[in-house]
Design an enzyme around this catalytic site. Sequence first.
Site, PDB file in Angstrom:
ATOM      1  N   TYR A 137     -15.046  10.005  -1.367  1.00 16.52           N
ATOM      2  CA  TYR A 137     -13.965   9.667  -2.412  1.00 16.52           C
ATOM      3  C   TYR A 137     -13.985  10.603  -3.688  1.00 16.52           C
ATOM      4  O   TYR A 137     -12.837  10.611  -4.384  1.00 16.52           O
ATOM      5  CB  TYR A 137     -14.013   8.094  -2.333  1.00 16.52           C
ATOM      6  CG  TYR A 137     -13.466   7.383  -1.451  1.00 16.52           C
ATOM      7  CD1 TYR A 137     -11.922   6.908  -1.498  1.00 16.52           C
ATOM      8  CD2 TYR A 137     -14.145   7.000  -0.395  1.00 16.52           C
ATOM      9  CE1 TYR A 137     -11.541   6.290  -0.567  1.00 16.52           C
ATOM     10  CE2 TYR A 137     -13.681   6.100   0.574  1.00 16.52           C
ATOM     11  CZ  TYR A 137     -12.285   5.640   0.390  1.00 16.52           C
ATOM     12  OH  TYR A 137     -11.750   5.029   1.371  1.00 16.52           O
ATOM     13  N   HIS A 144     -16.924   3.913  -4.040  1.00 20.18           N
ATOM     14  CA  HIS A 144     -16.441   4.913  -3.860  1.00 20.18           C
ATOM     15  C   HIS A 144     -16.320   6.367  -4.803  1.00 20.18           C
ATOM     16  O   HIS A 144     -15.561   6.899  -5.161  1.00 20.18           O
ATOM     17  CB  HIS A 144     -14.761   4.702  -4.027  1.00 20.18           C
ATOM     18  CG  HIS A 144     -14.228   3.800  -2.419  1.00 20.18           C
ATOM     19  ND1 HIS A 144     -13.072   3.681  -2.271  1.00 20.18           N
ATOM     20  CD2 HIS A 144     -15.181   3.476  -1.585  1.00 20.18           C
ATOM     21  CE1 HIS A 144     -13.041   2.816  -1.080  1.00 20.18           C
ATOM     22  NE2 HIS A 144     -14.288   2.793  -0.742  1.00 20.18           N
ATOM     23  N   ARG A 178      -0.635   8.048   3.963  1.00 17.46           N
ATOM     24  CA  ARG A 178      -1.554   7.078   4.860  1.00 17.46           C
ATOM     25  C   ARG A 178      -1.129   5.935   5.182  1.00 17.46           C
ATOM     26  O   ARG A 178      -1.490   5.371   6.462  1.00 17.46           O
ATOM     27  CB  ARG A 178      -2.792   7.200   4.036  1.00 17.46           C
ATOM     28  CG  ARG A 178      -4.061   6.651   4.802  1.00 17.46           C
ATOM     29  CD  ARG A 178      -4.442   7.547   6.033  1.00 17.46           C
ATOM     30  NE  ARG A 178      -5.552   6.902   6.799  1.00 17.46           N
ATOM     31  CZ  ARG A 178      -5.680   7.099   7.884  1.00 17.46           C
ATOM     32  NH1 ARG A 178      -5.083   7.926   8.435  1.00 17.46           N
ATOM     33  NH2 ARG A 178      -6.700   6.293   8.670  1.00 17.46           N
ATOM     34  N   ASN A 223     -10.784  -4.526  -0.540  1.00 12.39           N
ATOM     35  CA  ASN A 223     -10.574  -3.548  -1.752  1.00 12.39           C
ATOM     36  C   ASN A 223      -9.662  -3.819  -2.790  1.00 12.39           C
ATOM     37  O   ASN A 223      -8.983  -4.947  -2.523  1.00 12.39           O
ATOM     38  CB  ASN A 223     -10.130  -2.238  -0.777  1.00 12.39           C
ATOM     39  CG  ASN A 223     -11.172  -1.358  -0.376  1.00 12.39           C
ATOM     40  OD1 ASN A 223     -12.325  -1.084  -0.836  1.00 12.39           O
ATOM     41  ND2 ASN A 223     -11.251  -0.565   0.691  1.00 12.39           N
ATOM     42  N   CYS A 279     -19.125  -2.364   0.677  1.00 12.69           N
ATOM     43  CA  CYS A 279     -18.202  -1.305   1.111  1.00 12.69           C
ATOM     44  C   CYS A 279     -18.795  -0.855   2.207  1.00 12.69           C
ATOM     45  O   CYS A 279     -20.017  -0.472   2.341  1.00 12.69           O
ATOM     46  CB  CYS A 279     -18.167  -0.291   0.107  1.00 12.69           C
ATOM     47  SG  CYS A 279     -17.050   0.881   0.485  1.00 12.69           S
ATOM     48  N   ASP A 280     -18.115  -0.316   3.086  1.00 13.17           N
ATOM     49  CA  ASP A 280     -18.470   0.404   4.377  1.00 13.17           C
ATOM     50  C   ASP A 280     -18.140   1.682   4.567  1.00 13.17           C
ATOM     51  O   ASP A 280     -18.826   2.429   5.240  1.00 13.17           O
ATOM     52  CB  ASP A 280     -17.766  -0.336   5.759  1.00 13.17           C
ATOM     53  CG  ASP A 280     -16.321   0.076   5.794  1.00 13.17           C
ATOM     54  OD1 ASP A 280     -15.775   0.738   4.927  1.00 13.17           O
ATOM     55  OD2 ASP A 280     -15.523  -0.154   6.721  1.00 13.17           O
ATOM     56  N   ARG A 307       0.859  -1.003   0.017  1.00 11.63           N
ATOM     57  CA  ARG A 307       0.092  -0.063   0.038  1.00 11.63           C
ATOM     58  C   ARG A 307       0.855   1.184  -0.118  1.00 11.63           C
ATOM     59  O   ARG A 307       0.567   2.191  -0.843  1.00 11.63           O
ATOM     60  CB  ARG A 307      -0.889  -0.038   1.137  1.00 11.63           C
ATOM     61  CG  ARG A 307      -1.839   1.347   1.301  1.00 11.63           C
ATOM     62  CD  ARG A 307      -2.526   1.264   2.550  1.00 11.63           C
ATOM     63  NE  ARG A 307      -3.508   2.347   2.390  1.00 11.63           N
ATOM     64  CZ  ARG A 307      -4.558   2.889   3.255  1.00 11.63           C
ATOM     65  NH1 ARG A 307      -4.709   1.815   4.227  1.00 11.63           N
ATOM     66  NH2 ARG A 307      -4.762   4.126   3.857  1.00 11.63           N
TER      67      ARG A 307
END
Length: 441
Positions: free
Chosen positions: A264, A200, A284, A147, A169-170, A93
């Site tokens: 998003y 998103h 992040r 994801n 998706c939350d 990531r």
Amino acid sequence: MKKFSITVAGGGSTFTPGIILMLLENLAKFPIRQIKFYDNDKERQQQVADACAVIIKEKASEINFLATTEPEEAFTDIDFVMAHIRVGKYAMREKDEKIPLKYGVVGQETCGPGGIAYGMRSIGGVLEILDYMEKYSPNAWMLNYSNPAAIVAEATRKLRPNSKILNICDMPIGIENLMAKILGLPSRKDMTIRYYGLNHFGWWTDIRDKDGNDLMPKLKEHVKEYGYDLEKNEGQHADESWQSTFRKAKDVYAVDPDTLPNTYLKYYFYPQDEVAHTDPNYTRANQVMDGREKFIFSQCNRIADLGTTEGSELEIDEHASYIVDLARAIAYDTQERMLLIVENNGAIPNFDPTAMVEVPCIVGVNGPEPLVQGTIPRFQKGLMEQQVAVEKLVVEAWEEQSYQKLWQAITLSRTVPNARVAKQILDDLIEVNKEYWPELH
């Protein structure tokens, strides 16, 4: 009453303890006889599993629990797979975020080139788990919240069209929780929503209370002024980077004040602002590795060492309670209305029928029935067509091992300024993803 058997795929995830606490909290609604963890990283999973074994023993000792790296053991005799895998973990990531930033492009885990890179890693992982489930427990359902959900959903639609998988998706749940607080309602379940988009990448068009009163004007008033920001946000979305995301919704909303946006969209509407506010050396991913990841593992180790949850700071992932609602809807045919990522098939009549769209669905024993949201305006339609093309090209690139199509996908993303930059980013991403991506030609 039937008791269910569940496999958590991604047992070593930092979200797993919160989900286990949430499942145990909801046993009256959704009884469980067995929980299994499956992960391909044995050591990481073991740390989480040792703590969860203590938690389960304390709260529901009758539940059989095991953690394994063996597919047959993990996926035999189960009713549901709850999947939240991260292929390449946070180390990859970090690369997804930092490589685009080198070229002045948004570095984000699910949007733009970073999301595309993550998608190329996730497709194989999710398909593998789906195949194990269908081999060893052909009647089970997979509830997938791995994801980037949009790319994964398109891959399962195209490559496993008959699979029993629901992609969820939350993030909209999180935003609806904030909306409920803005409105002074006890719960987001006191609202009935209409929403459309891609994962998103969507908009609320109508929100009402249970008496049919229109709640949009009050919400719009707040969002116009403050975005989705509240004086105090708690839990998973309480830190500063989330606060700025919620505040930025104000600028996103201004572009189309007829609807309320998913947060998003800021990455697509204001990419330069995001780049300007991001430290390219500490993204992040670094915040999460130094924050939540260290915290969760230290708490898990503490519980395992002491053999008790007393004094533990692990919290129930309230956010994840929608997973229980979804499992219950399938198990008990509750016909609950939920937001899911499904094949369009006319839910949005003036949009590609094969696109994976995020719309409200009625969920029952046969899975989701999408609710028609009507034709959508040109602005949203244009944005969605561009974005769905990106997602479809990524899946085609993965399937065909096509360098050309992946270059086209990155070029087409609204976050990327031109094809030259797209190629530079792609070549850098290929270099670091050699062990995860198919070899591209």
